[in-house]
Design a protein around this motif. Structure first.
Motif, PDB file in Angstrom:
ATOM      1  N   VAL A 109       0.846  -1.206   0.000  1.00 23.54           N
ATOM      2  CA  VAL A 109       0.000   0.000   0.000  1.00 23.54           C
ATOM      3  C   VAL A 109       0.878   1.252   0.000  1.00 23.54           C
ATOM      4  CG1 VAL A 109      -1.648   1.353   1.368  1.00 23.54           C
ATOM      5  CG2 VAL A 109      -1.986  -1.109   1.070  1.00 23.54           C
ATOM      6  N   TYR A 110       1.918   1.277   0.825  1.00 25.34           N
ATOM      7  CA  TYR A 110       2.795   2.446   0.890  1.00 25.34           C
ATOM      8  C   TYR A 110       3.531   2.656  -0.440  1.00 25.34           C
ATOM      9  CZ  TYR A 110       2.062   1.979   5.939  1.00 25.34           C
ATOM     10  OH  TYR A 110       1.506   1.868   7.187  1.00 25.34           O
ATOM     11  N   ILE A 111       3.966   1.574  -1.067  1.00 25.25           N
ATOM     12  CA  ILE A 111       4.665   1.692  -2.349  1.00 25.25           C
ATOM     13  C   ILE A 111       3.721   2.226  -3.425  1.00 25.25           C
ATOM     14  CG2 ILE A 111       5.741   0.360  -4.223  1.00 25.25           C
ATOM     15  CD1 ILE A 111       6.934  -1.449  -1.977  1.00 25.25           C
ATOM     16  N   VAL A 112       2.500   1.734  -3.452  1.00 23.89           N
ATOM     17  CA  VAL A 112       1.512   2.231  -4.422  1.00 23.89           C
ATOM     18  C   VAL A 112       1.233   3.710  -4.171  1.00 23.89           C
ATOM     19  CG1 VAL A 112      -0.894   2.040  -5.174  1.00 23.89           C
ATOM     20  CG2 VAL A 112       0.482  -0.028  -4.876  1.00 23.89           C
ATOM     21  N   ASP A 113       1.076   4.088  -2.906  1.00 23.26           N
ATOM     22  CA  ASP A 113       0.835   5.489  -2.563  1.00 23.26           C
ATOM     23  C   ASP A 113       1.992   6.365  -3.041  1.00 23.26           C
ATOM     24  OD1 ASP A 113      -0.352   7.801  -1.074  1.00 23.26           O
ATOM     25  OD2 ASP A 113       1.418   7.509   0.189  1.00 23.26           O
ATOM     26  N   LEU A 114       3.217   5.970  -2.755  1.00 18.36           N
ATOM     27  CA  LEU A 114       4.376   6.747  -3.195  1.00 18.36           C
ATOM     28  C   LEU A 114       4.443   6.831  -4.714  1.00 18.36           C
ATOM     29  CD1 LEU A 114       7.305   5.675  -0.841  1.00 18.36           C
ATOM     30  CD2 LEU A 114       6.265   7.921  -1.025  1.00 18.36           C
ATOM     31  N   VAL A 143       9.315  13.384   1.369  1.00 21.44           N
ATOM     32  CA  VAL A 143      10.701  12.914   1.479  1.00 21.44           C
ATOM     33  C   VAL A 143      10.840  11.942   2.643  1.00 21.44           C
ATOM     34  CG1 VAL A 143      13.092  13.637   1.901  1.00 21.44           C
ATOM     35  CG2 VAL A 143      11.629  14.982   0.368  1.00 21.44           C
ATOM     36  N   ILE A 144      10.213  12.269   3.770  1.00 21.12           N
ATOM     37  CA  ILE A 144      10.262  11.372   4.935  1.00 21.12           C
ATOM     38  C   ILE A 144       9.619  10.027   4.589  1.00 21.12           C
ATOM     39  CG2 ILE A 144       9.334  11.012   7.265  1.00 21.12           C
ATOM     40  CD1 ILE A 144       9.703  14.086   7.658  1.00 21.12           C
ATOM     41  N   ASP A 145       8.453  10.060   3.958  1.00 23.73           N
ATOM     42  CA  ASP A 145       7.787   8.813   3.552  1.00 23.73           C
ATOM     43  C   ASP A 145       8.670   8.008   2.613  1.00 23.73           C
ATOM     44  OD1 ASP A 145       5.590   9.537   5.054  1.00 23.73           O
ATOM     45  OD2 ASP A 145       4.382  10.174   3.328  1.00 23.73           O
ATOM     46  N   PHE A 146       9.273   8.690   1.649  1.00 27.13           N
ATOM     47  CA  PHE A 146      10.135   8.023   0.673  1.00 27.13           C
ATOM     48  C   PHE A 146      11.305   7.340   1.370  1.00 27.13           C
ATOM     49  CE2 PHE A 146      13.571   7.915  -2.445  1.00 27.13           C
ATOM     50  CZ  PHE A 146      12.932   7.343  -3.540  1.00 27.13           C
ATOM     51  N   ILE A 147      11.933   8.024   2.307  1.00 28.45           N
ATOM     52  CA  ILE A 147      13.074   7.463   3.030  1.00 28.45           C
ATOM     53  C   ILE A 147      12.640   6.256   3.865  1.00 28.45           C
ATOM     54  CG2 ILE A 147      14.727   7.910   4.896  1.00 28.45           C
ATOM     55  CD1 ILE A 147      14.931  10.803   3.762  1.00 28.45           C
ATOM     56  N   ILE A 148      11.522   6.385   4.574  1.00 27.46           N
ATOM     57  CA  ILE A 148      11.045   5.276   5.419  1.00 27.46           C
ATOM     58  C   ILE A 148      10.747   4.039   4.587  1.00 27.46           C
ATOM     59  CG2 ILE A 148       9.128   4.495   6.878  1.00 27.46           C
ATOM     60  CD1 ILE A 148       9.039   7.384   7.997  1.00 27.46           C
ATOM     61  N   VAL A 149      10.027   4.215   3.494  1.00 23.85           N
ATOM     62  CA  VAL A 149       9.667   3.076   2.648  1.00 23.85           C
ATOM     63  C   VAL A 149      10.917   2.468   2.021  1.00 23.85           C
ATOM     64  CG1 VAL A 149       8.419   2.376   0.566  1.00 23.85           C
ATOM     65  CG2 VAL A 149       7.300   3.833   2.257  1.00 23.85           C
ATOM     66  N   THR A 150      11.840   3.313   1.555  1.00 21.73           N
ATOM     67  CA  THR A 150      13.075   2.813   0.951  1.00 21.73           C
ATOM     68  C   THR A 150      13.893   2.012   1.965  1.00 21.73           C
ATOM     69  OG1 THR A 150      13.109   4.681  -0.582  1.00 21.73           O
ATOM     70  CG2 THR A 150      15.166   3.488  -0.271  1.00 21.73           C
ATOM     71  N   MET A 151      13.979   2.528   3.196  1.00 22.85           N
ATOM     72  CA  MET A 151      14.737   1.808   4.234  1.00 22.85           C
ATOM     73  C   MET A 151      14.070   0.474   4.577  1.00 22.85           C
ATOM     74  SD  MET A 151      15.901   4.994   6.668  1.00 22.85           S
ATOM     75  CE  MET A 151      16.431   3.930   7.985  1.00 22.85           C
ATOM     76  N   ASP A 152      12.737   0.469   4.629  1.00 26.51           N
ATOM     77  CA  ASP A 152      12.035  -0.771   4.927  1.00 26.51           C
ATOM     78  C   ASP A 152      12.248  -1.793   3.807  1.00 26.51           C
ATOM     79  OD1 ASP A 152      10.553  -2.473   6.481  1.00 26.51           O
ATOM     80  OD2 ASP A 152       8.606  -1.625   5.928  1.00 26.51           O
ATOM     81  N   LEU A 153      12.191  -1.317   2.571  1.00 26.56           N
ATOM     82  CA  LEU A 153      12.442  -2.227   1.442  1.00 26.56           C
ATOM     83  C   LEU A 153      13.874  -2.776   1.496  1.00 26.56           C
ATOM     84  CD1 LEU A 153      10.710  -0.460  -1.571  1.00 26.56           C
ATOM     85  CD2 LEU A 153      10.169  -2.711  -0.624  1.00 26.56           C
ATOM     86  N   ALA A 154      14.821  -1.913   1.802  1.00 28.45           N
ATOM     87  CA  ALA A 154      16.227  -2.341   1.876  1.00 28.45           C
ATOM     88  C   ALA A 154      16.429  -3.360   2.997  1.00 28.45           C
ATOM     89  CB  ALA A 154      17.129  -1.135   2.077  1.00 28.45           C
ATOM     90  N   SER A 155      15.706  -3.204   4.101  1.00 26.67           N
ATOM     91  CA  SER A 155      15.849  -4.144   5.221  1.00 26.67           C
ATOM     92  C   SER A 155      15.259  -5.511   4.882  1.00 26.67           C
ATOM     93  CB  SER A 155      15.212  -3.587   6.483  1.00 26.67           C
ATOM     94  OG  SER A 155      13.803  -3.633   6.393  1.00 26.67           O
ATOM     95  N   GLU A 156      14.329  -5.548   3.948  1.00 25.22           N
ATOM     96  CA  GLU A 156      13.712  -6.827   3.550  1.00 25.22           C
ATOM     97  C   GLU A 156      14.545  -7.552   2.512  1.00 25.22           C
ATOM     98  OE1 GLU A 156      11.052  -8.323   4.842  1.00 25.22           O
ATOM     99  OE2 GLU A 156      10.809  -6.664   6.245  1.00 25.22           O
ATOM    100  N   ALA A 157      15.460  -6.843   1.859  1.00 24.92           N
ATOM    101  CA  ALA A 157      16.266  -7.454   0.780  1.00 24.92           C
ATOM    102  C   ALA A 157      17.345  -8.362   1.326  1.00 24.92           C
ATOM    103  CB  ALA A 157      16.873  -6.368  -0.081  1.00 24.92           C
TER     104      ALA A 157
END
Length: 132
Positions: A95-100, A118-132
């Motif tokens: 949902v967050y990725i679709v929203d962004l 920018v804050i949302d983008f950073i949070i989602v990017t960090m969460d995605l990176a932690s899942e990789a």
């Protein structure tokens, strides 16, 4: 006896007037930019800027925060994280990725001028990176 204090700035009525002029300028600039948008982009903008969408996303974020606390407590207690917790976490991430993605599509490079984006983008990017 006179007081020698710093100027507290303009009266509240002048501040409100100034704020109203700035808001009016922003709206005029937005209208000028939107004059060149495609109908699809205008439709998507109407959706993400709607009160309903903003409230729904806010409720989802609050629910997700509660689920993160539950998951963190489980990990701290050396309990296994339930499969449903992981699945719901992934659903929220989608949902967050679709929203962004929609907001990036609508606002393009202006997306990065809004601190919350920018804050949302950073949070989602960090969460995605932690899942990789």
């Amino acid at each position: 006896m006179t007081t020698s204090g710093a100027d507290d700035g303009p009266p509240v009525s002048e501040q409100n007037s100034h704020h109203a002029r700035l808001e009016s300028m922003r709206k005029t600039e937005q209208e000028a930019l939107r004059a060149h948008w495609t109908p699809h982009r205008l439709m998507m903008s109407g959706i993400i800027d709607s009160r309903f969408y903003q409230v729904a996303l806010g409720i989802m974020i609050a629910i997700h925060a509660v689920l993160i606390v539950i998951e963190t407590d489980s990990r701290a207690s050396d309990m296994e994280v339930q499969g449903w917790q992981t699945a719901v976490g992934y659903i929220f991430m989608v949902v967050y990725i679709v929203d962004l993605t929609i907001r990036l599509y609508v606002h393009r490079w202006l997306f990065f001028l809004d601190a919350w984006n920018v804050i949302d983008f950073i949070i989602v990017t960090m969460d995605l990176a932690s899942e990789a």
